[in-house]
Scaffold this motif. Structure first.
Motif, PDB file in Angstrom:
ATOM      1  N   ILE A 173       0.455   9.554  -0.276  1.00  0.00           N
ATOM      2  CA  ILE A 173      -0.186   9.802   0.672  1.00  0.00           C
ATOM      3  C   ILE A 173       0.538   9.434   2.126  1.00  0.00           C
ATOM      4  O   ILE A 173       1.380   8.176   1.853  1.00  0.00           O
ATOM      5  N   GLU A 174       0.440  10.015   3.021  1.00  0.00           N
ATOM      6  CA  GLU A 174       1.219   9.638   4.455  1.00  0.00           C
ATOM      7  C   GLU A 174       0.524   8.443   5.007  1.00  0.00           C
ATOM      8  O   GLU A 174      -0.644   8.867   5.830  1.00  0.00           O
TER       9      GLU A 174
ATOM     10  N   LEU B  41       0.869  -1.194  -0.038  1.00  0.00           N
ATOM     11  CA  LEU B  41      -0.024  -0.049  -0.140  1.00  0.00           C
ATOM     12  C   LEU B  41       0.900   1.257  -0.195  1.00  0.00           C
ATOM     13  O   LEU B  41       0.581   2.247  -0.611  1.00  0.00           O
ATOM     14  N   GLN B  42       1.828   1.113   0.887  1.00  0.00           N
ATOM     15  CA  GLN B  42       2.659   2.513   0.851  1.00  0.00           C
ATOM     16  C   GLN B  42       3.640   2.503  -0.267  1.00  0.00           C
ATOM     17  O   GLN B  42       3.737   3.980  -0.830  1.00  0.00           O
ATOM     18  N   SER B  43       4.048   1.652  -1.083  1.00  0.00           N
ATOM     19  CA  SER B  43       4.446   1.883  -2.492  1.00  0.00           C
ATOM     20  C   SER B  43       3.411   2.242  -3.583  1.00  0.00           C
ATOM     21  O   SER B  43       3.631   3.101  -4.348  1.00  0.00           O
ATOM     22  N   LYS B  44       2.229   1.750  -3.405  1.00  0.00           N
ATOM     23  CA  LYS B  44       1.236   2.002  -4.362  1.00  0.00           C
ATOM     24  C   LYS B  44       0.803   3.398  -4.330  1.00  0.00           C
ATOM     25  O   LYS B  44       0.607   4.265  -5.158  1.00  0.00           O
TER      26      LYS B  44
ATOM     27  N   ALA C  98     -10.577   1.574   0.181  1.00  0.00           N
ATOM     28  CA  ALA C  98     -10.688   2.503   1.215  1.00  0.00           C
ATOM     29  C   ALA C  98      -9.890   3.731   0.914  1.00  0.00           C
ATOM     30  O   ALA C  98     -10.259   4.770   1.021  1.00  0.00           O
ATOM     31  N   ILE C  99      -8.468   3.406   0.843  1.00  0.00           N
ATOM     32  CA  ILE C  99      -7.784   4.582   0.377  1.00  0.00           C
ATOM     33  C   ILE C  99      -8.254   5.247  -0.795  1.00  0.00           C
ATOM     34  O   ILE C  99      -8.216   6.620  -0.668  1.00  0.00           O
ATOM     35  N   GLN C 100      -8.662   4.682  -1.697  1.00  0.00           N
ATOM     36  CA  GLN C 100      -9.073   5.278  -2.884  1.00  0.00           C
ATOM     37  C   GLN C 100     -10.133   6.214  -2.646  1.00  0.00           C
ATOM     38  O   GLN C 100     -10.419   7.149  -3.285  1.00  0.00           O
TER      39      GLN C 100
ATOM     40  N   GLY D  60      -7.787  11.218   8.023  1.00  0.00           N
ATOM     41  CA  GLY D  60      -8.906  10.307   7.747  1.00  0.00           C
ATOM     42  C   GLY D  60      -8.480   8.818   8.431  1.00  0.00           C
ATOM     43  O   GLY D  60      -7.129   8.571   8.510  1.00  0.00           O
ATOM     44  N   VAL D  61      -9.430   8.187   8.917  1.00  0.00           N
ATOM     45  CA  VAL D  61      -9.084   6.785   9.327  1.00  0.00           C
ATOM     46  C   VAL D  61      -9.869   5.617   8.615  1.00  0.00           C
ATOM     47  O   VAL D  61     -10.899   5.794   8.102  1.00  0.00           O
TER      48      VAL D  61
END
Ligand code: DQA
Length: 137
Positions: A41-42, A34-37, A132-134, A67-68
């Protein structure tokens, strides 16, 4: 944008725990993906097996995140306190579940969080977190 993933009880066992339901990857492995994709985003991630700690993490996120993404796991179905914490904070909370809780036992159909969440994403495996991130973008 700063997003915090908060995972509840037994999600530290992902990869080992009931892999036919929850898959064969640990959350730590998936979190790196997720971090590399989502490099812009932090993203941060925290997990606890303790209900009160999860409430504290939700309150803390409200002071330093935008956001959470919350998978309260089994506490989803039992915790008025976690539901109240989600209702109490100003930042949006997206509720996620790896499995489709509605296709499982009836006690998993109840959520104390959904009514206070911005939205709910469930049943897409670990990809539920990605979706959810998207939703924040
Ligand atoms: C879960 C679903 C819950 O019912 C269960 O207690 C979990 C994980 C999920 O992500 O599918 O621990 O939240």
């Amino acid at each position: 944008m700063k997003l915090r993933i908060i995972n509840g009880p037994n999600l530290n066992l992902l990869g080992k725990r009931e892999p036919e339901i929850y898959g064969g990857h640990s959350f730590e492995e998936y979190f790196k993906e997720l971090q590399s994709k989502f490099g812009n985003i932090e993203l941060s991630y925290i997990q606890s097996n303790v209900e009160g700690e999860l409430i504290t993490y939700i309150q803390e996120a409200a002071t330093d995140c935008d956001g959470v993404i919350l998978n309260a796991a089994a506490y989803t179905h039992t915790s008025v306190g976690i539901g109240d914490a989600v209702a109490a904070i100003e930042i949006p909370v997206v509720e996620v579940h790896i499995s489709n809780t509605f296709s499982r036992e009836s006690f998993r159909h109840q959520s104390y969080i959904s009514a206070h969440a911005k939205g709910v994403i469930l049943g897409f495996g670990l990809q539920s977190y990605d979706l959810a991130i998207q939703s924040f973008l």
